[in-house]
Write an enzyme that holds these catalytic residues in place. Sequence first.
Site, PDB file in Angstrom:
ATOM      1  N   ARG A   1     -16.598  -7.347 -35.271  1.00 13.18           N
ATOM      2  CA  ARG A   1     -15.598  -6.900 -36.264  1.00 13.18           C
ATOM      3  C   ARG A   1     -15.956  -7.227 -37.718  1.00 13.18           C
ATOM      4  O   ARG A   1     -15.870  -8.165 -37.975  1.00 13.18           O
ATOM      5  CB  ARG A   1     -14.321  -7.400 -35.790  1.00 13.18           C
ATOM      6  CG  ARG A   1     -13.458  -6.867 -34.393  1.00 13.18           C
ATOM      7  CD  ARG A   1     -12.171  -7.617 -34.300  1.00 13.18           C
ATOM      8  NE  ARG A   1     -11.453  -6.993 -33.476  1.00 13.18           N
ATOM      9  CZ  ARG A   1     -11.038  -7.218 -32.063  1.00 13.18           C
ATOM     10  NH1 ARG A   1     -11.615  -8.424 -31.906  1.00 13.18           N
ATOM     11  NH2 ARG A   1     -10.196  -6.758 -31.420  1.00 13.18           N
TER      12      ARG A   1
ATOM     13  N   ARG B   1     -19.648  -2.771 -35.207  1.00 10.00           N
ATOM     14  CA  ARG B   1     -18.648  -1.929 -35.723  1.00 10.00           C
ATOM     15  C   ARG B   1     -18.508  -1.507 -37.073  1.00 10.00           C
ATOM     16  O   ARG B   1     -18.306  -2.623 -37.943  1.00 10.00           O
ATOM     17  CB  ARG B   1     -17.142  -2.256 -35.065  1.00 10.00           C
ATOM     18  CG  ARG B   1     -16.143  -1.196 -35.550  1.00 10.00           C
ATOM     19  CD  ARG B   1     -14.851  -1.687 -34.949  1.00 10.00           C
ATOM     20  NE  ARG B   1     -14.084  -2.468 -35.612  1.00 10.00           N
ATOM     21  CZ  ARG B   1     -12.875  -2.864 -35.090  1.00 10.00           C
ATOM     22  NH1 ARG B   1     -12.470  -2.427 -34.010  1.00 10.00           N
ATOM     23  NH2 ARG B   1     -12.368  -4.111 -35.760  1.00 10.00           N
TER      24      ARG B   1
ATOM     25  N   ASN C   1      -6.154  -1.945 -27.951  1.00  5.25           N
ATOM     26  CA  ASN C   1      -5.141  -2.316 -28.841  1.00  5.25           C
ATOM     27  C   ASN C   1      -4.287  -1.198 -29.637  1.00  5.25           C
ATOM     28  O   ASN C   1      -3.189  -1.192 -29.779  1.00  5.25           O
ATOM     29  CB  ASN C   1      -5.442  -3.339 -29.437  1.00  5.25           C
ATOM     30  CG  ASN C   1      -6.425  -4.295 -29.159  1.00  5.25           C
ATOM     31  OD1 ASN C   1      -6.214  -4.762 -27.771  1.00  5.25           O
ATOM     32  ND2 ASN C   1      -7.380  -5.186 -29.749  1.00  5.25           N
ATOM     33  N   ASP C   2      -5.183  -0.450 -30.289  1.00  4.29           N
ATOM     34  CA  ASP C   2      -4.864   0.594 -30.986  1.00  4.29           C
ATOM     35  C   ASP C   2      -4.326   1.730 -30.374  1.00  4.29           C
ATOM     36  O   ASP C   2      -3.423   2.665 -30.513  1.00  4.29           O
ATOM     37  CB  ASP C   2      -5.742   1.083 -32.204  1.00  4.29           C
ATOM     38  CG  ASP C   2      -5.791   0.180 -33.450  1.00  4.29           C
ATOM     39  OD1 ASP C   2      -4.452  -0.308 -33.652  1.00  4.29           O
ATOM     40  OD2 ASP C   2      -6.664  -0.494 -33.809  1.00  4.29           O
TER      41      ASP C   2
ATOM     42  N   HIS D   1      -4.629 -17.591 -38.690  1.00  2.16           N
ATOM     43  CA  HIS D   1      -5.713 -18.375 -38.766  1.00  2.16           C
ATOM     44  C   HIS D   1      -5.765 -19.681 -38.158  1.00  2.16           C
ATOM     45  O   HIS D   1      -6.733 -20.270 -37.585  1.00  2.16           O
ATOM     46  CB  HIS D   1      -6.320 -18.617 -40.223  1.00  2.16           C
ATOM     47  CG  HIS D   1      -6.966 -17.436 -40.864  1.00  2.16           C
ATOM     48  ND1 HIS D   1      -6.157 -16.353 -41.472  1.00  2.16           N
ATOM     49  CD2 HIS D   1      -8.218 -17.010 -41.076  1.00  2.16           C
ATOM     50  CE1 HIS D   1      -6.984 -15.503 -41.797  1.00  2.16           C
ATOM     51  NE2 HIS D   1      -8.110 -15.790 -41.597  1.00  2.16           N
TER      52      HIS D   1
ATOM     53  N   CYS E   1     -13.321  -2.241 -25.456  1.00  3.71           N
ATOM     54  CA  CYS E   1     -13.402  -3.715 -26.127  1.00  3.71           C
ATOM     55  C   CYS E   1     -11.868  -3.995 -26.632  1.00  3.71           C
ATOM     56  O   CYS E   1     -11.835  -5.033 -27.506  1.00  3.71           O
ATOM     57  CB  CYS E   1     -14.338  -3.450 -27.179  1.00  3.71           C
ATOM     58  SG  CYS E   1     -13.668  -2.186 -28.544  1.00  3.71           S
TER      59      CYS E   1
ATOM     60  N   GLU F   1      -9.348   5.103 -29.828  1.00  3.73           N
ATOM     61  CA  GLU F   1      -8.361   4.459 -29.963  1.00  3.73           C
ATOM     62  C   GLU F   1      -7.113   5.031 -30.584  1.00  3.73           C
ATOM     63  O   GLU F   1      -5.888   4.650 -30.686  1.00  3.73           O
ATOM     64  CB  GLU F   1      -8.447   2.909 -30.935  1.00  3.73           C
ATOM     65  CG  GLU F   1      -9.402   3.354 -32.117  1.00  3.73           C
ATOM     66  CD  GLU F   1      -9.727   2.128 -32.856  1.00  3.73           C
ATOM     67  OE1 GLU F   1      -9.287   0.848 -32.391  1.00  3.73           O
ATOM     68  OE2 GLU F   1     -10.594   2.139 -33.745  1.00  3.73           O
TER      69      GLU F   1
ATOM     70  N   ARG G   1       1.838  -2.986 -33.360  1.00  4.27           N
ATOM     71  CA  ARG G   1       1.063  -3.858 -32.758  1.00  4.27           C
ATOM     72  C   ARG G   1       1.288  -5.595 -33.506  1.00  4.27           C
ATOM     73  O   ARG G   1       0.959  -6.441 -32.928  1.00  4.27           O
ATOM     74  CB  ARG G   1      -0.459  -3.850 -32.568  1.00  4.27           C
ATOM     75  CG  ARG G   1      -1.387  -3.674 -34.007  1.00  4.27           C
ATOM     76  CD  ARG G   1      -2.580  -3.177 -33.455  1.00  4.27           C
ATOM     77  NE  ARG G   1      -3.576  -4.371 -33.283  1.00  4.27           N
ATOM     78  CZ  ARG G   1      -4.782  -4.236 -33.074  1.00  4.27           C
ATOM     79  NH1 ARG G   1      -5.530  -3.219 -33.474  1.00  4.27           N
ATOM     80  NH2 ARG G   1      -5.631  -5.387 -33.221  1.00  4.27           N
TER      81      ARG G   1
HETATM   82  C1  PEP Z   1      -8.639  -2.012 -30.398  1.00  2.69           C
HETATM   83  O1  PEP Z   1      -7.900  -1.579 -31.381  1.00  2.69           O
HETATM   84  O2  PEP Z   1      -8.533  -2.051 -29.340  1.00  2.69           O
HETATM   85  C2  PEP Z   1      -9.864  -2.702 -31.056  1.00  2.69           C
HETATM   86  C3  PEP Z   1     -10.743  -3.323 -30.266  1.00  2.69           C
HETATM   87  O3  PEP Z   1      -9.833  -2.756 -32.518  1.00  2.69           O
HETATM   88  P1  PEP Z   1      -8.986  -3.827 -33.287  1.00  2.69           P
HETATM   89  O4  PEP Z   1      -8.295  -5.058 -32.248  1.00  2.69           O
HETATM   90  O5  PEP Z   1     -10.036  -4.546 -34.254  1.00  2.69           O
HETATM   91  O6  PEP Z   1      -8.269  -2.971 -33.881  1.00  2.69           O
HETATM   92 MG    MG Z   2      -8.480  -0.947 -33.425  1.00  2.00          MG
END
Ligand code: PEP
Ligand code: MG
Length: 583
Positions: A302, A338, A459-460, A195, A507, A436, A470
């Site tokens: 999110r 989402r 990201n995932d 944070h 995204c 993802e 991650r």
């Molecule tokens: C992702 O996984 O790329 C994503 C956008 O979702 P989050 O980072 O919230 O898991």
């Molecule tokens: Mg994700």
Amino acid sequence: MPLSLPGIVVSKGIAIGKARVQQHGQLDIVEYVLPEEYIEDEVARFRHALDAARKQLHTIRAQIPGNTPRDIAAFIDTHLLMLEDAALSTVPIDIIREHRCNAEWALKLQQDALVQVFDAMEDSYLRTRRDDVEHVVQRILHILMHEDHLPSGIESDRAEPRIVVAVDLAPSDLVMLHNHNIAAIVTERGGPLSHTAILARSLGIPALVGVPHVHQYIRNDELLVVDAENGALLTGLDARALDFYRRLQRSERRARRELQQLKSEPAVTLDKVDITLRANIELSEDLSAMRRVGADGVGLYRTEFLFMNRDSPPDEEEQFRVYRHTVKRLGGASLTIRTLDLGADKEIVPGSSTSTNPALGLRSIRLCLQEPELFRPQLRAILRASAFGPLRILIPMLTTPEEVPQVLGLIESAKAELRREKKRFDPEIMVGGMIEVPAAAICADIFARELDFLSIGTNDLMQYTLATDRIDETVNHLFDPLNIGVLRLIAMVLQAGQAAGIPVSMCGEMAGDPALTPLLLALGLREFSMPPASLLEVKRRIRQSDTAKLKRQLGKLLYSENVLELSETLSDINRNHKKFIAP
Ligand code: PEP
Ligand code: MG
């Protein structure tokens, strides 16, 4: 002697200023055995320190800038609540009386006991709570030991910007520091998702975290350079090196000012290909940031952040009000909401996960399908908000095609309920899916037939494709967006969308990395969604790109195993991009 310490950039910028080393967390606590007659005085001293800590937190609360994210303010409330909890307000008193020890020692014993309990739970959410306990205890200890909780000199030294160096900084400390003249922050602990990092970004304070042993190397008043572009803290620089950083700082500021000129320019390539640039938001407050950069709506909201830092989930009515407010504030631009992506490092009920590997467990859409009482109010709230502006639903973490009809079925029954209740909603609302999980990317053609749009969550997708956690900093180096497996999966999803005639956006953080913009354009990506802070830089790259030329330069390399050549060609392309807009 010049010294350069590496760190993780969590908020960009270059800062030059004198160090203020905050001894937060470094207090030397010693045990004293007290004579019987002093025990009650010691209890009174402890109570007085609790009172003073309470007053400090209330002062911080009152000074929070209006644009501070709501969850940061909630942190201060959490610290205030902790001060009232028996674990911190009465147990130390019992310890003072029982052990006949000084208040500092009693508090330290209680802190050690609490930290042990949190550690044993091994839950990432509770780890943050453990940090909260430490922050609150440190605040009381500093008062007991008559140490300034904030770096001395900051208060009186408003003219000269200071670089705060600390082992760790609580968000509440940063709020307080922000009211003084702070050039940057550098901490030993922390990560980009803390944070404090979120707050530093939103306040525009350059910040480096994870700088090993920083408080041991840096002395008060030493002249420092924080290079929060390349991830380094530098000290002992000679006049020539300092001059170099002053120029770099000036050119960064100029580049940022110039970028602002692009706000109302279209995101179009040299060969006239239109690109959509949307924003990722976590809180409805982030809408101001997205407006400042002129984003084409929200590509990823999110919503799980709405569910955090509270005892019970928001009900349908509360969610409806938030979603309606958000879509209305967008003034006609689309909002992609989402659905809940809880689980893994985002727990709704702290400690509720019994999974040995939460990232692979009952999370996200899997959890929502299993717990309709959590999902249904959200679906109804989103549908009701869709009567107030263009809104799309995005389903996270789809893994198998069978999940799609289950989700669509729940949306249809929510619609039927609302019809019966004569509540308005957009009957044509678009439903998309996040790709993802590698299995979903491989079967993207099936998902593309069933859904209205797809959004690639890199990201995932990288986490699961590369088998790399991650949130584990020890394997961070394995996160390679140029990995051939990752690129092939992205390409498959884009091709599947094109074949089915549906839009595909991205995204994940890759979409907001300007160094990757040419590569994503060459792959065929036309819709990007990213943190607002990255949007204008990505737009600049787009406006200097020619998609046909990029395809010629990168096309074959994207599907070959020659990662080195791909990386070098990409660097050459990026080097040729002009830094400034004006000559
Ligand atoms: C992702 O996984 O790329 C994503 C956008 O979702 P989050 O980072 O919230 O898991
Ligand atoms: Mg994700």
